[in-house]
Design an enzyme around this catalytic site. Structure first.
Site, PDB file in Angstrom:
ATOM      1  N   ASP A  40       0.814  -1.214   0.000  1.00  0.00           N
ATOM      2  CA  ASP A  40       0.000   0.000   0.000  1.00  0.00           C
ATOM      3  C   ASP A  40       0.852   1.270   0.000  1.00  0.00           C
ATOM      4  OD1 ASP A  40      -2.279  -1.632   0.150  1.00  0.00           O
ATOM      5  OD2 ASP A  40      -2.154  -1.709   2.328  1.00  0.00           O
ATOM      6  N   GLU A  66     -12.961  -0.369  -6.938  1.00  0.00           N
ATOM      7  CA  GLU A  66     -12.935  -1.323  -5.826  1.00  0.00           C
ATOM      8  C   GLU A  66     -12.514  -0.638  -4.530  1.00  0.00           C
ATOM      9  OE1 GLU A  66     -13.889  -4.445  -5.833  1.00  0.00           O
ATOM     10  OE2 GLU A  66     -13.213  -5.039  -3.833  1.00  0.00           O
ATOM     11  N   GLU A 121      23.683   6.614   5.564  1.00  0.00           N
ATOM     12  CA  GLU A 121      23.166   5.596   6.472  1.00  0.00           C
ATOM     13  C   GLU A 121      23.379   4.210   5.862  1.00  0.00           C
ATOM     14  OE1 GLU A 121      22.068   6.149   9.517  1.00  0.00           O
ATOM     15  OE2 GLU A 121      22.445   8.289   9.224  1.00  0.00           O
ATOM     16  N   GLU A 170      21.528   1.862   6.206  1.00  0.00           N
ATOM     17  CA  GLU A 170      20.198   1.395   5.794  1.00  0.00           C
ATOM     18  C   GLU A 170      19.674   2.153   4.571  1.00  0.00           C
ATOM     19  OE1 GLU A 170      21.008   2.765   8.636  1.00  0.00           O
ATOM     20  OE2 GLU A 170      19.639   4.350   9.245  1.00  0.00           O
TER      21      GLU A 170
HETATM   22  O1  FUB Z   1      -3.459  -3.728   2.887  1.00  0.00           O
HETATM   23  C1  FUB Z   1      -4.779  -4.014   3.247  1.00  0.00           C
HETATM   24  C2  FUB Z   1      -5.722  -3.644   2.127  1.00  0.00           C
HETATM   25  O2  FUB Z   1      -5.370  -4.333   0.947  1.00  0.00           O
HETATM   26  C3  FUB Z   1      -5.644  -2.196   1.722  1.00  0.00           C
HETATM   27  O3  FUB Z   1      -6.323  -1.344   2.601  1.00  0.00           O
HETATM   28  C4  FUB Z   1      -6.222  -2.266   0.369  1.00  0.00           C
HETATM   29  O4  FUB Z   1      -5.987  -1.134  -0.421  1.00  0.00           O
HETATM   30  C5  FUB Z   1      -5.555  -3.501  -0.181  1.00  0.00           C
HETATM   31  O5  FUB Z   1      -4.288  -3.199  -0.706  1.00  0.00           O
END
Ligand code: FUB
Length: 454
Positions: free
Chosen positions: A40, A214, A333, A335
Protein backbone atom coordinates in the site's frame (compact mmCIF):
# COMPACT_ATOMS: atom_id res chain seq x y z
CA UNK A 1 12.55 -14.60 5.11
CA UNK A 2 16.27 -13.77 5.10
CA UNK A 3 17.26 -17.28 4.03
CA UNK A 4 14.64 -17.39 1.33
CA UNK A 5 15.70 -14.06 -0.15
CA UNK A 6 19.39 -14.99 -0.15
CA UNK A 7 18.56 -18.21 -1.94
CA UNK A 8 16.48 -16.32 -4.50
CA UNK A 9 19.29 -13.91 -5.26
CA UNK A 10 21.73 -16.79 -5.73
CA UNK A 11 19.21 -18.38 -8.07
CA UNK A 12 18.89 -15.17 -10.08
CA UNK A 13 22.65 -14.87 -10.46
CA UNK A 14 22.94 -18.52 -11.44
CA UNK A 15 20.31 -18.23 -14.14
CA UNK A 16 21.91 -15.09 -15.59
CA UNK A 17 25.34 -16.71 -15.58
CA UNK A 18 23.98 -19.70 -17.42
CA UNK A 19 22.22 -17.63 -20.05
CA UNK A 20 24.52 -14.69 -20.77
CA UNK A 21 27.78 -16.17 -19.45
CA UNK A 22 28.60 -13.06 -17.44
CA UNK A 23 30.31 -13.89 -14.17
CA UNK A 24 28.89 -10.77 -12.57
CA UNK A 25 25.28 -9.70 -12.52
CA UNK A 26 23.43 -6.77 -11.04
CA UNK A 27 20.19 -8.02 -9.49
CA UNK A 28 16.91 -6.24 -10.00
CA UNK A 29 15.94 -3.18 -7.98
CA UNK A 30 12.20 -3.81 -7.76
CA UNK A 31 10.73 -4.35 -5.25
CA UNK A 32 12.05 -1.35 -3.36
CA UNK A 33 12.52 -3.14 -0.03
CA UNK A 34 13.86 -6.65 0.33
CA UNK A 35 14.21 -7.22 4.08
CA UNK A 36 10.52 -6.97 4.99
CA UNK A 37 7.25 -7.21 3.11
CA UNK A 38 5.70 -3.82 2.32
CA UNK A 39 2.27 -2.89 0.92
CA UNK A 40 0.00 0.00 0.00
CA UNK A 41 2.51 2.67 -1.11
CA UNK A 42 1.83 6.36 -0.48
CA UNK A 43 4.70 8.52 -1.82
CA UNK A 44 5.14 12.19 -0.85
CA UNK A 45 7.77 14.69 -2.02
CA UNK A 46 9.18 17.00 0.64
CA UNK A 47 12.34 19.13 0.68
CA UNK A 48 13.99 17.37 -2.24
CA UNK A 49 13.33 13.80 -1.06
CA UNK A 50 10.64 11.26 -1.79
CA UNK A 51 9.11 9.87 1.38
CA UNK A 52 7.34 6.57 0.96
CA UNK A 53 4.73 5.50 3.50
CA UNK A 54 3.80 1.82 3.44
CA UNK A 55 2.06 -0.86 5.36
CA UNK A 56 3.96 -3.90 6.62
CA UNK A 57 2.71 -7.40 5.88
CA UNK A 58 4.02 -9.63 8.65
CA UNK A 59 6.12 -12.62 7.61
CA UNK A 60 3.84 -15.61 7.10
CA UNK A 61 0.71 -13.44 6.96
CA UNK A 62 -2.24 -15.32 5.53
CA UNK A 63 -4.92 -12.67 6.03
CA UNK A 64 -3.68 -9.07 5.97
CA UNK A 65 -1.81 -9.41 9.27
CA UNK A 66 -0.62 -5.81 9.56
CA UNK A 67 0.36 -4.12 12.84
CA UNK A 68 2.42 -1.09 11.90
CA UNK A 69 3.27 1.32 9.12
CA UNK A 70 6.77 2.04 7.80
CA UNK A 71 8.57 5.05 6.27
CA UNK A 72 11.28 5.02 3.60
CA UNK A 73 12.92 7.86 1.72
CA UNK A 74 15.10 8.41 -1.30
CA UNK A 75 16.89 11.22 -3.13
CA UNK A 76 17.37 9.21 -6.31
CA UNK A 77 14.49 6.67 -6.59
CA UNK A 78 16.90 3.72 -6.40
CA UNK A 79 18.58 3.90 -2.98
CA UNK A 80 15.96 3.85 -0.22
CA UNK A 81 16.61 4.74 3.42
CA UNK A 82 14.76 2.73 6.06
CA UNK A 83 13.25 5.06 8.67
CA UNK A 84 11.63 2.25 10.62
CA UNK A 85 8.11 2.31 12.00
CA UNK A 86 7.07 5.69 13.45
CA UNK A 87 3.39 4.71 13.72
CA UNK A 88 1.63 1.48 14.66
CA UNK A 89 -1.67 0.19 15.99
CA UNK A 90 -0.38 1.12 19.46
CA UNK A 91 -0.38 4.79 18.39
CA UNK A 92 -4.19 4.65 18.35
CA UNK A 93 -5.44 3.50 21.75
CA UNK A 94 -8.89 2.89 20.29
CA UNK A 95 -7.65 0.66 17.44
CA UNK A 96 -7.43 -3.10 17.67
CA UNK A 97 -6.19 -4.56 14.36
CA UNK A 98 -5.65 -3.96 10.65
CA UNK A 99 -2.99 -1.31 10.05
CA UNK A 100 -4.11 -0.96 6.45
CA UNK A 101 -3.54 1.43 3.57
CA UNK A 102 -2.81 5.02 4.59
CA UNK A 103 -1.79 8.32 3.05
CA UNK A 104 0.42 11.14 4.33
CA UNK A 105 0.18 14.80 3.38
CA UNK A 106 1.95 17.93 4.62
CA UNK A 107 0.40 21.23 5.59
CA UNK A 108 1.85 24.18 7.49
CA UNK A 109 4.94 22.25 8.53
CA UNK A 110 2.98 19.31 9.90
CA UNK A 111 2.53 15.86 8.42
CA UNK A 112 -0.85 14.12 8.60
CA UNK A 113 -1.02 10.36 8.13
CA UNK A 114 -4.56 9.08 7.55
CA UNK A 115 -4.97 5.35 8.15
CA UNK A 116 -7.76 2.77 8.29
CA UNK A 117 -7.84 0.55 11.38
CA UNK A 118 -10.43 -1.49 13.20
CA UNK A 119 -12.16 0.48 15.95
CA UNK A 120 -12.09 -1.85 18.97
CA UNK A 121 -15.34 -0.42 20.35
CA UNK A 122 -17.42 -0.90 17.21
CA UNK A 123 -15.54 -3.62 15.37
CA UNK A 124 -15.78 -1.49 12.22
CA UNK A 125 -13.05 -0.03 10.05
CA UNK A 126 -12.50 3.65 10.84
CA UNK A 127 -10.07 6.33 9.69
CA UNK A 128 -7.59 7.66 12.23
CA UNK A 129 -5.08 10.45 11.73
CA UNK A 130 -1.51 10.55 13.00
CA UNK A 131 0.36 13.85 13.16
CA UNK A 132 4.04 14.76 13.35
CA UNK A 133 6.29 17.75 12.73
CA UNK A 134 8.66 15.49 10.79
CA UNK A 135 8.00 13.35 7.71
CA UNK A 136 9.68 10.46 9.51
CA UNK A 137 7.77 10.91 12.76
CA UNK A 138 7.25 9.88 15.44
CA UNK A 139 3.53 10.30 14.81
CA UNK A 140 0.94 10.69 17.57
CA UNK A 141 -2.81 10.20 17.44
CA UNK A 142 -4.13 13.66 16.56
CA UNK A 143 -7.63 13.08 17.91
CA UNK A 144 -7.72 10.13 20.30
CA UNK A 145 -10.67 8.84 18.29
CA UNK A 146 -11.51 8.17 14.63
CA UNK A 147 -11.76 11.14 12.28
CA UNK A 148 -14.50 9.36 10.33
CA UNK A 149 -16.02 5.92 10.66
CA UNK A 150 -18.35 4.13 8.28
CA UNK A 151 -16.74 0.71 8.00
CA UNK A 152 -14.85 1.67 4.83
CA UNK A 153 -11.11 1.96 4.16
CA UNK A 154 -8.19 3.43 2.22
CA UNK A 155 -8.04 7.19 2.93
CA UNK A 156 -6.30 9.59 0.53
CA UNK A 157 -5.97 13.31 1.18
CA UNK A 158 -5.69 16.08 -1.39
CA UNK A 159 -5.27 19.86 -1.00
CA UNK A 160 -6.56 21.89 -3.92
CA UNK A 161 -4.88 25.07 -5.17
CA UNK A 162 -7.43 27.20 -3.29
CA UNK A 163 -6.43 25.56 0.00
CA UNK A 164 -9.52 23.39 0.36
CA UNK A 165 -8.49 19.92 1.51
CA UNK A 166 -10.41 16.72 0.85
CA UNK A 167 -10.26 13.23 2.28
CA UNK A 168 -11.37 10.44 -0.05
CA UNK A 169 -11.81 6.82 0.97
CA UNK A 170 -14.01 3.81 0.46
CA UNK A 171 -14.68 0.20 -0.38
CA UNK A 172 -17.31 -0.63 -1.62
CA UNK A 173 -18.36 3.03 -1.96
CA UNK A 174 -16.27 6.11 -2.70
CA UNK A 175 -16.62 8.93 -0.17
CA UNK A 176 -15.17 12.35 0.48
CA UNK A 177 -15.31 14.99 3.17
CA UNK A 178 -14.06 18.56 3.07
CA UNK A 179 -11.26 18.78 5.62
CA UNK A 180 -10.85 21.96 7.60
CA UNK A 181 -7.48 23.78 7.47
CA UNK A 182 -6.44 21.99 10.68
CA UNK A 183 -6.60 18.73 8.65
CA UNK A 184 -8.03 16.84 11.65
CA UNK A 185 -11.66 17.96 11.43
CA UNK A 186 -14.10 18.46 8.59
CA UNK A 187 -17.09 20.54 7.53
CA UNK A 188 -20.33 19.06 6.28
CA UNK A 189 -20.91 15.37 6.22
CA UNK A 190 -19.37 12.51 4.33
CA UNK A 191 -20.58 12.56 0.74
CA UNK A 192 -20.81 9.60 -1.56
CA UNK A 193 -19.33 10.07 -5.05
CA UNK A 194 -21.78 8.50 -7.53
CA UNK A 195 -20.21 5.30 -8.88
CA UNK A 196 -21.47 5.39 -12.45
CA UNK A 197 -20.10 3.25 -15.25
CA UNK A 198 -19.31 6.42 -17.20
CA UNK A 199 -17.26 7.60 -14.27
CA UNK A 200 -15.58 4.40 -13.16
CA UNK A 201 -15.94 1.81 -15.93
CA UNK A 202 -18.09 -1.29 -16.21
CA UNK A 203 -17.58 -4.39 -14.11
CA UNK A 204 -19.19 -7.59 -15.33
CA UNK A 205 -20.36 -10.53 -13.26
CA UNK A 206 -21.04 -8.64 -10.02
CA UNK A 207 -24.45 -6.95 -10.08
CA UNK A 208 -23.92 -5.43 -6.64
CA UNK A 209 -20.79 -3.64 -7.91
CA UNK A 210 -21.50 -2.50 -11.46
CA UNK A 211 -18.43 -0.24 -11.77
CA UNK A 212 -14.75 -1.11 -11.74
CA UNK A 213 -14.05 0.99 -8.63
CA UNK A 214 -12.93 -1.32 -5.83
CA UNK A 215 -10.79 0.65 -3.35
CA UNK A 216 -7.61 2.68 -2.84
CA UNK A 217 -8.36 6.09 -4.41
CA UNK A 218 -5.32 8.31 -5.15
CA UNK A 219 -6.47 11.81 -6.05
CA UNK A 220 -4.30 14.62 -7.44
CA UNK A 221 -4.38 17.52 -9.85
CA UNK A 222 -2.18 18.04 -12.90
CA UNK A 223 -2.46 20.86 -15.43
CA UNK A 224 -5.92 21.74 -14.16
CA UNK A 225 -7.23 18.17 -14.47
CA UNK A 226 -8.17 16.06 -11.44
CA UNK A 227 -7.08 12.41 -11.46
CA UNK A 228 -8.40 9.54 -9.37
CA UNK A 229 -6.20 6.46 -9.74
CA UNK A 230 -7.75 3.46 -8.01
CA UNK A 231 -7.71 -0.30 -7.53
CA UNK A 232 -10.23 -1.76 -9.98
CA UNK A 233 -12.28 -4.92 -9.95
CA UNK A 234 -11.74 -7.74 -7.54
CA UNK A 235 -10.08 -10.10 -7.49
CA UNK A 236 -7.39 -9.88 -8.81
CA UNK A 237 -7.32 -6.12 -8.95
CA UNK A 238 -5.82 -3.93 -11.61
CA UNK A 239 -5.10 -0.19 -11.48
CA UNK A 240 -7.40 2.13 -13.41
CA UNK A 241 -8.11 5.86 -13.40
CA UNK A 242 -10.72 8.49 -13.97
CA UNK A 243 -10.43 12.24 -14.48
CA UNK A 244 -12.67 15.16 -13.63
CA UNK A 245 -12.83 18.95 -14.03
CA UNK A 246 -13.16 19.34 -10.25
CA UNK A 247 -12.17 17.54 -7.04
CA UNK A 248 -15.60 16.02 -6.55
CA UNK A 249 -16.31 15.16 -10.17
CA UNK A 250 -18.03 14.53 -12.43
CA UNK A 251 -15.59 11.68 -13.13
CA UNK A 252 -14.91 10.11 -16.51
CA UNK A 253 -13.38 6.67 -16.73
CA UNK A 254 -10.05 6.74 -18.61
CA UNK A 255 -8.85 3.13 -18.58
CA UNK A 256 -6.08 0.93 -17.25
CA UNK A 257 -2.86 2.19 -15.69
CA UNK A 258 -1.50 -1.25 -14.75
CA UNK A 259 -3.17 -4.53 -15.69
CA UNK A 260 -3.52 -7.45 -13.31
CA UNK A 261 -0.04 -8.91 -12.88
CA UNK A 262 2.10 -10.55 -10.24
CA UNK A 263 1.28 -12.70 -7.24
CA UNK A 264 -0.83 -10.27 -5.19
CA UNK A 265 -4.59 -10.21 -5.72
CA UNK A 266 -4.67 -6.58 -4.58
CA UNK A 267 -2.80 -3.63 -5.99
CA UNK A 268 -2.54 -0.08 -4.70
CA UNK A 269 -1.33 3.01 -6.55
CA UNK A 270 0.55 6.17 -5.63
CA UNK A 271 1.89 8.76 -8.09
CA UNK A 272 4.36 11.63 -7.64
CA UNK A 273 6.50 13.88 -9.80
CA UNK A 274 10.12 14.06 -8.65
CA UNK A 275 13.23 15.69 -10.16
CA UNK A 276 11.47 16.26 -13.48
CA UNK A 277 9.93 12.81 -13.97
CA UNK A 278 6.74 11.02 -12.95
CA UNK A 279 6.73 7.84 -10.89
CA UNK A 280 4.07 5.20 -10.33
CA UNK A 281 4.21 3.16 -7.12
CA UNK A 282 2.31 -0.12 -6.68
CA UNK A 283 2.63 -3.44 -4.91
CA UNK A 284 2.93 -7.08 -5.92
CA UNK A 285 4.11 -10.36 -4.41
CA UNK A 286 7.55 -10.36 -5.99
CA UNK A 287 9.76 -11.36 -3.06
CA UNK A 288 10.35 -15.00 -2.15
CA UNK A 289 7.30 -16.11 -0.17
CA UNK A 290 5.34 -13.26 -1.76
CA UNK A 291 1.57 -13.51 -2.11
CA UNK A 292 -1.58 -11.43 -1.70
CA UNK A 293 -0.80 -11.21 2.01
CA UNK A 294 2.99 -10.86 1.79
CA UNK A 295 3.37 -8.02 -0.66
CA UNK A 296 6.15 -5.72 -1.81
CA UNK A 297 6.11 -2.13 -3.04
CA UNK A 298 7.71 -1.38 -6.40
CA UNK A 299 8.04 1.71 -8.62
CA UNK A 300 8.12 2.56 -12.33
CA UNK A 301 9.08 5.78 -14.09
CA UNK A 302 6.61 7.05 -16.68
CA UNK A 303 5.73 10.05 -18.83
CA UNK A 304 2.20 11.36 -19.31
CA UNK A 305 0.96 11.36 -22.87
CA UNK A 306 0.70 14.78 -24.50
CA UNK A 307 -3.06 14.84 -23.88
CA UNK A 308 -2.58 14.21 -20.16
CA UNK A 309 -3.57 10.55 -20.24
CA UNK A 310 -1.51 8.04 -18.28
CA UNK A 311 0.28 5.38 -20.33
CA UNK A 312 -0.33 1.77 -19.41
CA UNK A 313 2.53 0.28 -17.42
CA UNK A 314 3.56 -3.24 -16.51
CA UNK A 315 5.47 -4.41 -13.47
CA UNK A 316 9.24 -4.66 -13.94
CA UNK A 317 12.05 -6.06 -11.84
CA UNK A 318 14.44 -3.35 -13.03
CA UNK A 319 12.56 -0.30 -11.74
CA UNK A 320 13.52 3.24 -12.71
CA UNK A 321 17.01 4.52 -13.55
CA UNK A 322 18.68 6.65 -10.87
CA UNK A 323 17.22 10.15 -10.72
CA UNK A 324 20.46 11.39 -9.17
CA UNK A 325 23.84 10.24 -7.94
CA UNK A 326 24.74 9.46 -4.34
CA UNK A 327 27.62 11.32 -2.69
CA UNK A 328 29.93 8.83 -0.96
CA UNK A 329 31.87 11.69 0.66
CA UNK A 330 28.85 12.62 2.75
CA UNK A 331 27.82 10.38 5.61
CA UNK A 332 25.40 7.74 4.33
CA UNK A 333 23.17 5.60 6.47
CA UNK A 334 23.95 1.88 6.15
CA UNK A 335 20.20 1.39 5.79
CA UNK A 336 20.24 3.38 2.52
CA UNK A 337 19.97 0.45 0.18
CA UNK A 338 19.26 -0.30 -3.48
CA UNK A 339 19.22 -4.03 -2.80
CA UNK A 340 20.04 -5.90 0.39
CA UNK A 341 20.84 -9.59 0.49
CA UNK A 342 20.47 -11.38 3.81
CA UNK A 343 20.44 -8.26 5.99
CA UNK A 344 17.81 -6.79 8.29
CA UNK A 345 17.42 -3.44 10.06
CA UNK A 346 16.55 -2.24 13.55
CA UNK A 347 16.49 1.06 15.48
CA UNK A 348 20.07 1.98 16.43
CA UNK A 349 20.73 2.87 20.05
CA UNK A 350 22.55 6.05 18.95
CA UNK A 351 19.80 7.15 16.55
CA UNK A 352 18.38 6.35 13.10
CA UNK A 353 18.33 2.69 12.06
CA UNK A 354 21.22 0.27 11.70
CA UNK A 355 21.76 -2.75 9.49
CA UNK A 356 22.04 -5.93 11.53
CA UNK A 357 21.77 -9.71 11.50
CA UNK A 358 24.68 -9.70 9.06
CA UNK A 359 26.16 -13.07 8.24
CA UNK A 360 29.03 -14.26 6.07
CA UNK A 361 28.26 -13.50 2.41
CA UNK A 362 25.50 -10.97 3.03
CA UNK A 363 25.73 -7.75 1.06
CA UNK A 364 24.22 -4.33 0.40
CA UNK A 365 24.11 -2.68 -3.02
CA UNK A 366 24.16 1.13 -3.29
CA UNK A 367 23.58 2.50 -6.80
CA UNK A 368 24.92 5.52 -8.68
CA UNK A 369 27.71 6.23 -6.18
CA UNK A 370 29.66 9.19 -7.58
CA UNK A 371 33.29 8.62 -6.58
CA UNK A 372 34.59 11.14 -9.12
CA UNK A 373 38.39 11.30 -9.25
CA UNK A 374 38.75 8.64 -6.60
CA UNK A 375 38.20 7.65 -2.99
CA UNK A 376 41.16 7.33 -0.65
CA UNK A 377 39.64 5.84 2.49
CA UNK A 378 36.45 4.41 3.96
CA UNK A 379 35.07 4.80 7.46
CA UNK A 380 32.15 2.89 8.91
CA UNK A 381 30.31 3.09 12.20
CA UNK A 382 30.10 -0.51 13.38
CA UNK A 383 29.36 -2.67 16.41
CA UNK A 384 29.72 -6.36 17.12
CA UNK A 385 28.61 -8.43 20.05
CA UNK A 386 30.58 -11.31 18.55
CA UNK A 387 34.02 -11.49 16.93
CA UNK A 388 33.37 -9.00 14.13
CA UNK A 389 34.21 -9.62 10.48
CA UNK A 390 35.30 -7.81 7.35
CA UNK A 391 33.52 -5.25 5.19
CA UNK A 392 34.61 -5.74 1.61
CA UNK A 393 34.08 -2.78 -0.73
CA UNK A 394 33.36 -4.10 -4.21
CA UNK A 395 32.31 -2.43 -7.45
CA UNK A 396 29.77 -3.59 -10.01
CA UNK A 397 28.45 -6.65 -8.23
CA UNK A 398 28.93 -8.55 -5.02
CA UNK A 399 31.82 -10.47 -6.57
CA UNK A 400 33.25 -7.42 -8.34
CA UNK A 401 36.68 -5.91 -7.92
CA UNK A 402 37.66 -5.19 -4.32
CA UNK A 403 38.64 -1.56 -3.72
CA UNK A 404 38.98 -1.81 0.05
CA UNK A 405 38.69 -4.13 3.00
CA UNK A 406 37.83 -2.96 6.49
CA UNK A 407 38.31 -5.20 9.50
CA UNK A 408 35.66 -4.90 12.20
CA UNK A 409 36.61 -6.06 15.71
CA UNK A 410 34.27 -7.29 18.41
CA UNK A 411 33.10 -4.22 20.32
CA UNK A 412 31.53 -5.97 23.29
CA UNK A 413 27.93 -5.41 22.23
CA UNK A 414 25.67 -5.09 19.21
CA UNK A 415 25.01 -1.44 20.12
CA UNK A 416 28.58 -0.58 21.27
CA UNK A 417 29.54 1.59 18.34
CA UNK A 418 33.02 2.42 17.07
CA UNK A 419 34.53 3.78 13.85
CA UNK A 420 36.74 1.64 11.64
CA UNK A 421 38.68 2.93 8.64
CA UNK A 422 40.65 1.42 5.80
CA UNK A 423 42.42 2.61 2.64
CA UNK A 424 40.57 2.54 -0.68
CA UNK A 425 42.07 2.24 -4.15
CA UNK A 426 40.43 2.07 -7.58
CA UNK A 427 37.03 3.57 -6.72
CA UNK A 428 36.54 6.22 -9.40
CA UNK A 429 33.65 7.43 -11.55
CA UNK A 430 30.02 6.54 -10.84
CA UNK A 431 29.64 2.99 -9.63
CA UNK A 432 27.40 0.41 -8.08
CA UNK A 433 28.98 -0.09 -4.67
CA UNK A 434 28.61 -3.39 -2.87
CA UNK A 435 29.34 -3.65 0.86
CA UNK A 436 29.94 -7.35 1.25
CA UNK A 437 30.36 -8.86 4.68
CA UNK A 438 32.62 -11.80 5.37
CA UNK A 439 33.71 -13.65 8.48
CA UNK A 440 32.98 -16.76 10.47
CA UNK A 441 29.65 -18.30 11.32
CA UNK A 442 26.76 -16.58 13.05
CA UNK A 443 26.10 -12.86 13.13
CA UNK A 444 29.20 -10.80 12.43
CA UNK A 445 28.55 -7.11 12.92
CA UNK A 446 26.10 -4.22 12.75
CA UNK A 447 26.61 -1.07 10.67
CA UNK A 448 25.06 2.34 11.36
CA UNK A 449 26.64 4.54 8.68
CA UNK A 450 29.56 4.84 6.28
CA UNK A 451 31.55 7.54 4.50
CA UNK A 452 34.43 7.71 2.04
CA UNK A 453 37.12 10.39 1.92
CA UNK A 454 38.48 11.69 -1.36
O1 FUB B 1 -3.46 -3.73 2.89
C1 FUB B 1 -4.78 -4.01 3.25
C2 FUB B 1 -5.72 -3.64 2.13
O2 FUB B 1 -5.37 -4.33 0.95
C3 FUB B 1 -5.64 -2.20 1.72
O3 FUB B 1 -6.32 -1.34 2.60
C4 FUB B 1 -6.22 -2.27 0.37
O4 FUB B 1 -5.99 -1.13 -0.42
C5 FUB B 1 -5.56 -3.50 -0.18
O5 FUB B 1 -4.29 -3.20 -0.71
Amino acid sequence: MRYAIRKAVAWTVGIFCAVVVFPAVAVADNPIVQHIYTADPAPMVHNGRVYLYTGHDEDGSTTFTMKEWRVWSSADMVNWTDHGSPMSLATFSWASTNAWAGHTIQRNGMFYWYVPVTNRATGRMAIGVGVSNSPTGPFRDALGRPLVENGEIDPAAFIDDNGQAYLYWGNPNLWYVRLNPDMISYSGSATRIPLTTAGFGTRTGNPSRPTLYEEAPWVYKRNGLYYNVFAAQCCSEFIAYSTAPGPTGPWTYRGTVMPTQGRSFTNHAGIVDYKGSSYFFYHNGALPGGSGYTRSVAVEKFAYNADGTIPMMTMTTSGPPPADTLNPYARQEAETIAWGSGIETEPAGEGTMNVGWIENGDWIKVKAVAFGAGAKSFTARVASGAGGGTVELRLGNENGSVVGRCAVPGTGGWQNWTNVSCPVSGATGTQELFLRFTGGSGYLLNMNWWQFTS
